[in-house]
Design a protein around this motif. Structure first.
Motif, PDB file in Angstrom:
ATOM      1  N   ASN A  68     -42.713  25.401   2.963  1.00 56.71           N
ATOM      2  CA  ASN A  68     -41.878  25.166   1.777  1.00 56.71           C
ATOM      3  C   ASN A  68     -42.566  25.530   0.458  1.00 56.71           C
ATOM      4  O   ASN A  68     -42.258  24.957  -0.591  1.00 56.71           O
ATOM      5  CB  ASN A  68     -41.385  23.721   1.732  1.00 56.71           C
ATOM      6  CG  ASN A  68     -40.537  23.374   2.926  1.00 56.71           C
ATOM      7  OD1 ASN A  68     -39.706  24.169   3.353  1.00 56.71           O
ATOM      8  ND2 ASN A  68     -40.742  22.200   3.493  1.00 56.71           N
ATOM      9  N   GLU A 127     -35.190  29.181   2.375  1.00 62.07           N
ATOM     10  CA  GLU A 127     -34.278  29.192   3.522  1.00 62.07           C
ATOM     11  C   GLU A 127     -34.345  30.519   4.269  1.00 62.07           C
ATOM     12  O   GLU A 127     -34.357  30.548   5.500  1.00 62.07           O
ATOM     13  CB  GLU A 127     -32.847  28.904   3.070  1.00 62.07           C
ATOM     14  CG  GLU A 127     -32.605  27.461   2.730  1.00 62.07           C
ATOM     15  CD  GLU A 127     -32.894  26.522   3.895  1.00 62.07           C
ATOM     16  OE1 GLU A 127     -32.380  26.761   5.019  1.00 62.07           O
ATOM     17  OE2 GLU A 127     -33.648  25.558   3.700  1.00 62.07           O
ATOM     18  N   LYS A 130     -37.520  30.541   6.311  1.00 62.91           N
ATOM     19  CA  LYS A 130     -37.411  29.669   7.484  1.00 62.91           C
ATOM     20  C   LYS A 130     -36.626  30.350   8.597  1.00 62.91           C
ATOM     21  O   LYS A 130     -37.012  30.285   9.769  1.00 62.91           O
ATOM     22  CB  LYS A 130     -36.730  28.350   7.114  1.00 62.91           C
ATOM     23  CG  LYS A 130     -37.627  27.356   6.482  1.00 62.91           C
ATOM     24  CD  LYS A 130     -36.855  26.054   6.263  1.00 62.91           C
ATOM     25  CE  LYS A 130     -37.739  24.988   5.683  1.00 62.91           C
ATOM     26  NZ  LYS A 130     -37.004  23.735   5.467  1.00 62.91           N
ATOM     27  N   LYS A 131     -35.516  30.995   8.237  1.00 64.29           N
ATOM     28  CA  LYS A 131     -34.699  31.689   9.234  1.00 64.29           C
ATOM     29  C   LYS A 131     -35.438  32.874   9.829  1.00 64.29           C
ATOM     30  O   LYS A 131     -35.325  33.169  11.012  1.00 64.29           O
ATOM     31  CB  LYS A 131     -33.376  32.140   8.624  1.00 64.29           C
ATOM     32  CG  LYS A 131     -32.433  30.996   8.376  1.00 64.29           C
ATOM     33  CD  LYS A 131     -31.150  31.475   7.757  1.00 64.29           C
ATOM     34  CE  LYS A 131     -30.248  30.279   7.448  1.00 64.29           C
ATOM     35  NZ  LYS A 131     -29.013  30.672   6.783  1.00 64.29           N
TER      36      LYS A 131
END
Length: 136
Positions: A68, A127, A130-131
């Motif tokens: 993150n 995001e 992360k994907k």
């Protein structure tokens, strides 16, 4: 704590870059609110800000491999920038001596939207990362 100091340093750099852009070019790119020039200029400034923030976030994520990291950059960057801009707007006569009052208002309008982007773009990149890293 060391990681937050590193993030804060990146954030100060982003703030300084943006502030210096308006110190140098503000008289040419900021127009009185309510005019057609203001709407066009603000739209272009916001688009450019989005692209530059995406690039800065991506570069930051290359150096900070923590989970993150883009979120941390967006959150800390917004805090640092808002604190510094509180002072820069308070003493705008010294920081932006070539800008008149309507241009300072235009700067504040851009700044408000820029901080929304500073939260949104790192969240979107986080995001996406992360994907991308998530096994299918």
């Amino acid at each position: 704590m060391k990681g937050y100091l590193y993030t804060a340093c990146w954030s100060v750099f982003v703030w300084f870059f943006a502030t210096m852009f308006f110190v140098i070019f503000g008289g040419s790119v900021l127009f009185s609110p309510g005019t057609a020039e203001f709407a066009v200029s603000l739209s272009l400034l916001i688009a450019g800000t989005g692209v530059l923030l995406a690039g800065a976030t991506y570069l930051y994520a290359l150096f900070d491999k923590a989970e993150n990291a883009p979120l941390k950059f967006g959150f800390i960057g917004t805090i640092v920038g808002l604190i510094l801009d509180t002072f820069s707007l308070s003493i705008h006569q010294l920081i932006f001596p070539k800008l008149d009052e309507p241009q300072v208002i235009a700067f504040a309008a851009w700044m408000s939207f820029a901080y929304a982007l500073y939260l949104l773009i790192p969240a979107m990149i986080n995001e996406f990362m992360k994907k991308k890293l998530k096994p299918e």
